[in-house]
Design an enzyme around this catalytic site. Structure first.
Site, PDB file in Angstrom:
ATOM      1  N   ARG A   1       3.092  -2.760  -4.980  1.00 38.76           N
ATOM      2  CA  ARG A   1       2.292  -2.476  -3.792  1.00 38.76           C
ATOM      3  C   ARG A   1       0.773  -2.012  -3.669  1.00 38.76           C
ATOM      4  O   ARG A   1       0.870  -0.748  -3.408  1.00 38.76           O
ATOM      5  CB  ARG A   1       3.213  -2.009  -2.603  1.00 38.76           C
TER       6      ARG A   1
ATOM      7  N   ASP B   1      -1.639   2.532   6.107  1.00 37.62           N
ATOM      8  CA  ASP B   1      -0.906   2.439   4.308  1.00 37.62           C
ATOM      9  C   ASP B   1      -2.050   3.197   3.660  1.00 37.62           C
ATOM     10  O   ASP B   1      -1.622   3.685   2.612  1.00 37.62           O
ATOM     11  CB  ASP B   1      -0.602   1.104   4.217  1.00 37.62           C
TER      12      ASP B   1
END
Length: 360
Positions: A100, A250
């Site tokens: 990710r 994030d």
């Protein structure tokens, strides 16, 4: 569906009997809200796959999972010579980093584990044990961090009205962390302080984390929650239904630009237009001081099927094209404050403030 009061998405489980290897239990978030189930992870490749396929999700939770993944990968290495072991561990870290690209906590956790391995003296077996203890510490620290974020976030929420109506986008709750949550940690703190009237949760297309995960967490704790479609946020704010917005992140750049789930930027623009304060709640580990601004944040693009299909239902006609970025970047100018475990900061001043306090 059974009721769950306390949610811990990443759990280390030791087998005292010795009949099975020690392992990590992950709540399978792809099955929620219909099924509350765990996936057992005992190999690094399986952890990487769980992160990639979003069995575990949310930047802090990904960081915790990656830390355990580093230990699992170390456990699989047969090298007894220190330099060879460390080289193998670099390969483990690279496997996890590829999963990710936007969630900076993943890179923070793998680097911390590598640093521990490099700085720990002793046998390879001793290094492996030090890695396990570090992963456990990262896990425990994250829960305390989120509770601190919740408290600081509560202190900067509007003082009027007495009972607040908050909006959030995606899931930044216990499921996205080691427990308690960042943005949803602020919501929890407001609820416990009797300052929350209701949480509005954007459904968060295309993965529906708000409808599936945020709503599920609130139901477990009896927090009043209303799910709305992403396109309803502007209408709700115009009607005076929202007092503040709280979201997670994030990755946050040094200037305060914040990457969060796709659609967050739209919510921030709407909030600005309606004079609704917009808060980003995230731990210090989410701030990437190595990049100057949000233009340097890598944006993950995911499978087109997430856009064109929900479950077994095809939404679009054959032959159309798809664009599926998983995140967008909200400029610092649209963010009222970034809430960390060390307090709430004006985005443009966060690096200066943290440096003046000798935190970074």
């Amino acid at each position: 569906m059974s009721s769950v009061n306390q949610v811990y998405p990443v759990i280390w489980q030791s087998d005292a009997s010795g009949n099975a290897p020690d392992r990590v239990l992950l709540i399978d978030q792809t099955r929620l809200p219909n099924e509350y189930a765990f996936v057992e992870i005992s190999r690094c490749d399986d952890m990487a796959r769980a992160i990639k396929t979003m069995i575990v999700r949310g930047a802090p939770a990904i960081g915790v999972a990656a830390a355990y993944g580093m230990y699992l990968g170390a456990r699989e290495l047969d090298e007894t010579e220190r330099d060879r072991f460390l080289a193998g561990l670099e390969g483990v870290a690279e496997t996890l980093r590829q999963t990710r690209p936007t969630a900076v906590n993943l890179f923070w956790a793998t680097e911390r584990m590598l640093k521990v391995a490099r700085q720990t003296l002793g046998s390879v077996d001793y290094l492996k044990q030090a890695l396990l203890e570090t992963a456990k510490q990262i896990n425990a620290d994250d829960i305390q961090t989120c509770q601190a974020i919740g408290g600081h976030g509560l202190s900067v929420l509007p003082t009027s009205p007495e009972k607040l109506r908050l909006l959030t986008h995606c899931n930044a709750g216990a499921l996205a962390t080691a427990g308690y949550g960042t943005a949803l940690g602020v919501v929890r703190s407001a609820w416990q302080a009797e300052r929350l009237e209701r949480l509005y949760a954007d459904e968060t297309r295309p993965r529906l984390q708000g409808a599936k995960l945020t709503a599920w967490e609130c139901v477990q704790e009896g927090i009043p929650v209303t799910v709305i479609t992403d396109s309803m946020a502007a209408h709700c704010m115009k009607q005076g239904m929202i007092d503040a917005v709280v979201v997670g992140a994030d990755r946050i750049a040094a200037n305060g630009d914040a990457a969060n789930k796709i659609g967050t930027y739209s919510v921030a623009l709407i909030a600005k237009a309606h004079n609704v304060p917009f808060f980003v709640a995230a731990p210090l580990s989410t701030i990437d001081f190595s990049i100057a601004d949000g233009s340097q944040i890598p944006i993950e693009e995911r499978d087109p099927e997430e856009v064109c299909q929900v479950g077994d239902t095809i939404l679009c006609p054959p032959g159309v094209d798809y664009y599926n970025p998983a995140f967008d970047v909200t400029p610092a100018s649209l963010i009222t404050a970034i809430v960390t475990e060390f307090g709430a900061f004006v985005p443009s001043q966060i690096q200066t403030e943290l440096q003046s306090r000798k935190i970074v």
